[in-house]
Design an enzyme around this catalytic site. Structure first.
Site, PDB file in Angstrom:
ATOM      1  N   ASN A 158       6.212   6.184   2.165  1.00 61.01           N
ATOM      2  CA  ASN A 158       6.056   7.240   3.170  1.00 61.01           C
ATOM      3  C   ASN A 158       5.191   6.668   4.285  1.00 61.01           C
ATOM      4  O   ASN A 158       3.976   6.564   4.141  1.00 61.01           O
ATOM      5  CB  ASN A 158       5.378   8.459   2.517  1.00 61.01           C
ATOM      6  CG  ASN A 158       4.989   9.516   3.530  1.00 61.01           C
ATOM      7  OD1 ASN A 158       5.467   9.502   4.668  1.00 61.01           O
ATOM      8  ND2 ASN A 158       4.127  10.434   3.119  1.00 61.01           N
TER       9      ASN A 158
ATOM     10  N   LYS B  76       4.482   7.941   7.031  1.00 58.65           N
ATOM     11  CA  LYS B  76       3.803   8.980   7.840  1.00 58.65           C
ATOM     12  C   LYS B  76       4.045   8.656   9.318  1.00 58.65           C
ATOM     13  O   LYS B  76       5.111   8.128   9.646  1.00 58.65           O
ATOM     14  CB  LYS B  76       2.317   9.060   7.474  1.00 58.65           C
ATOM     15  CG  LYS B  76       2.132   9.177   5.959  1.00 58.65           C
ATOM     16  CD  LYS B  76       0.741   9.452   5.524  1.00 58.65           C
ATOM     17  CE  LYS B  76       0.723   9.500   3.998  1.00 58.65           C
ATOM     18  NZ  LYS B  76      -0.566   9.903   3.461  1.00 58.65           N
TER      19      LYS B  76
ATOM     20  N   GLU C 145       0.143  16.946   3.647  1.00 56.86           N
ATOM     21  CA  GLU C 145      -0.271  16.929   5.060  1.00 56.86           C
ATOM     22  C   GLU C 145       0.482  17.991   5.849  1.00 56.86           C
ATOM     23  O   GLU C 145      -0.055  18.593   6.773  1.00 56.86           O
ATOM     24  CB  GLU C 145      -0.056  15.524   5.648  1.00 56.86           C
ATOM     25  CG  GLU C 145      -1.140  14.573   5.166  1.00 56.86           C
ATOM     26  CD  GLU C 145      -0.724  13.126   5.053  1.00 56.86           C
ATOM     27  OE1 GLU C 145       0.288  12.718   5.650  1.00 56.86           O
ATOM     28  OE2 GLU C 145      -1.427  12.375   4.335  1.00 56.86           O
TER      29      GLU C 145
ATOM     30  N   GLU D 110       1.139  14.479  -6.183  1.00 57.16           N
ATOM     31  CA  GLU D 110       0.153  13.811  -5.321  1.00 57.16           C
ATOM     32  C   GLU D 110      -1.106  14.667  -5.248  1.00 57.16           C
ATOM     33  O   GLU D 110      -1.170  15.604  -4.445  1.00 57.16           O
ATOM     34  CB  GLU D 110       0.730  13.646  -3.906  1.00 57.16           C
ATOM     35  CG  GLU D 110       1.981  12.802  -3.843  1.00 57.16           C
ATOM     36  CD  GLU D 110       2.151  12.192  -2.454  1.00 57.16           C
ATOM     37  OE1 GLU D 110       2.242  10.963  -2.372  1.00 57.16           O
ATOM     38  OE2 GLU D 110       2.150  12.940  -1.465  1.00 57.16           O
TER      39      GLU D 110
ATOM     40  N   HIS E  54       5.049  17.775   1.692  1.00 53.37           N
ATOM     41  CA  HIS E  54       3.908  16.855   1.593  1.00 53.37           C
ATOM     42  C   HIS E  54       2.627  17.635   1.921  1.00 53.37           C
ATOM     43  O   HIS E  54       2.631  18.521   2.777  1.00 53.37           O
ATOM     44  CB  HIS E  54       4.092  15.686   2.571  1.00 53.37           C
ATOM     45  CG  HIS E  54       3.083  14.602   2.360  1.00 53.37           C
ATOM     46  ND1 HIS E  54       1.800  14.699   2.844  1.00 53.37           N
ATOM     47  CD2 HIS E  54       3.149  13.441   1.670  1.00 53.37           C
ATOM     48  CE1 HIS E  54       1.126  13.622   2.471  1.00 53.37           C
ATOM     49  NE2 HIS E  54       1.923  12.841   1.755  1.00 53.37           N
TER      50      HIS E  54
ATOM     51  N   GLY F 161      -4.818   8.873   0.566  1.00 48.66           N
ATOM     52  CA  GLY F 161      -5.466   8.166   1.671  1.00 48.66           C
ATOM     53  C   GLY F 161      -6.972   8.020   1.497  1.00 48.66           C
ATOM     54  O   GLY F 161      -7.675   7.657   2.427  1.00 48.66           O
TER      55      GLY F 161
ATOM     56  N   SER G  25      -3.129   6.861  -3.075  1.00 48.27           N
ATOM     57  CA  SER G  25      -3.850   5.577  -3.136  1.00 48.27           C
ATOM     58  C   SER G  25      -3.253   4.590  -4.148  1.00 48.27           C
ATOM     59  O   SER G  25      -3.993   3.850  -4.794  1.00 48.27           O
ATOM     60  CB  SER G  25      -5.342   5.801  -3.401  1.00 48.27           C
ATOM     61  OG  SER G  25      -5.907   6.558  -2.353  1.00 48.27           O
TER      62      SER G  25
HETATM   63  P1  PGA Z   1      -1.571   7.054   0.219  1.00 50.16           P
HETATM   64  O1  PGA Z   1      -0.573   8.279   0.597  1.00 50.16           O
HETATM   65  O2  PGA Z   1      -0.784   6.115  -0.657  1.00 50.16           O
HETATM   66  O3  PGA Z   1      -1.963   6.462   1.526  1.00 50.16           O
HETATM   67  O4  PGA Z   1      -2.718   7.683  -0.517  1.00 50.16           O
HETATM   68  C1  PGA Z   1       0.349   8.788  -0.309  1.00 50.16           C
HETATM   69  C2  PGA Z   1       1.134   9.900   0.350  1.00 50.16           C
HETATM   70  O5  PGA Z   1       0.548  10.688   1.091  1.00 50.16           O
HETATM   71  O6  PGA Z   1       2.361  10.032   0.152  1.00 50.16           O
END
Ligand code: PGA
Length: 248
Positions: free
Chosen positions: A12, A14, A94, A164, A92, A170, A209
């Protein structure tokens, strides 16, 4: 008896990357031997075309709940499908936070994706406060149940779930392999109460992460069928290592 599920590793991006990275990633993944793992790349929409037809899955990061109309800035599932996507990330965290996507809206988007023959990658996961309070199983179950209510359990044969935990996205704070396994096993048992065959077959990815250094241990957990990778999916060599870790 446990069914052998094919692992899936999804990147992903983003709102990151550029055309140069898209070209590099395409080249690295095309040359790799990735036969026992499904690979999915979800770049920003202007870069989708770099990956279409390259031999792996390509997905959107979001879709509208509507089929068409006056919705400036939105993209319909049928457009992603027409562009060559096989999957789309839905719900997601976010988007749930930044765009106020509720469980009901997420369920409508899953329905829209399924209508167009796209595989929704349904993201669920609890924020830190819910983790601390201890009610994370109930929280995740409610996120899933909203979708079951809308599309029915039978449609989960065409859905991928990504667990997640918001506190791990992140932040560099990965869930431990045991914490991930606990929730993945819970999700599978929750679905099994409705349909055991679908529960056994569904791919449940872990996200938050994941890096080349911790992917192998996370993916070796019984109910972890791969990962949804954010930051580490922006480095072609790291992403490749993560894909290869799922194969083992
Ligand atoms: P990350 O994000 O691996 O940077 O923690 C995962 C995601 O949001 O899909």
């Amino acid at each position: 008896m446990q069914t052998k599920r094919q692992p899936l590793v999804a990147g992903n991006w983003k709102m990151n990357g550029n055309a140069e990275l898209a070209a590099q990633m395409q080249a690295v993944l095309s040359e790799a031997e990735l036969s026992n793992v499904d690979v999915l790349v979800c770049p920003p929409m202007p870069y989708l075309h770099h990956f279409i037809g390259a031999g792996f899955n390509v997905g959107g990061q979001n879709l509208s709940e509507f089929e068409s109309g006056a919705h400036t800035g939105e993209v319909a599932g049928r457009m992603l499908k027409e562009a060559g996507c096989s999957h789309v990330i839905v719900g997601h965290s976010e988007r749930r936070t930044d765009n106020g996507e509720s469980n009901t809206l997420v369920a409508d988007k899953v329905a829209s994706a399924l209508d167009q023959g796209l595989v929704p990658v349904l993201c669920v996961g609890e924020p830190e406060s819910i983790r601390e309070e201890g009610s994370f199983f109930e929280f995740v179950a409610a996120q899933i149940d909203a979708v079951v209510e809308k599309v029915g359990i039978a449609n989960f044969a065409h859905i991928v779930i990504a667990y997640e935990p918001v506190w791990a996205i992140g932040t560099g704070k990965t869930a431990s392999p045991e914490q991930a396994q606990d929730v993945h096993a819970f999700i599978r048992s929750h679905l099994a109460k409705m349909n055991s065959e679908i529960a056994e077959k569904i791919q449940i990815l872990y996200g938050g992460s994941v890096k080349a250094a911790n992917a192998g241990e996370l993916f070796s957990q019984t109910d972890v069928d791969g990962g949804l990778i954010g930051g580490a999916s922006l480095d072609p060599q790291d992403f490749l290592k993560i894909c290869l870790a799922a194969k083992e």
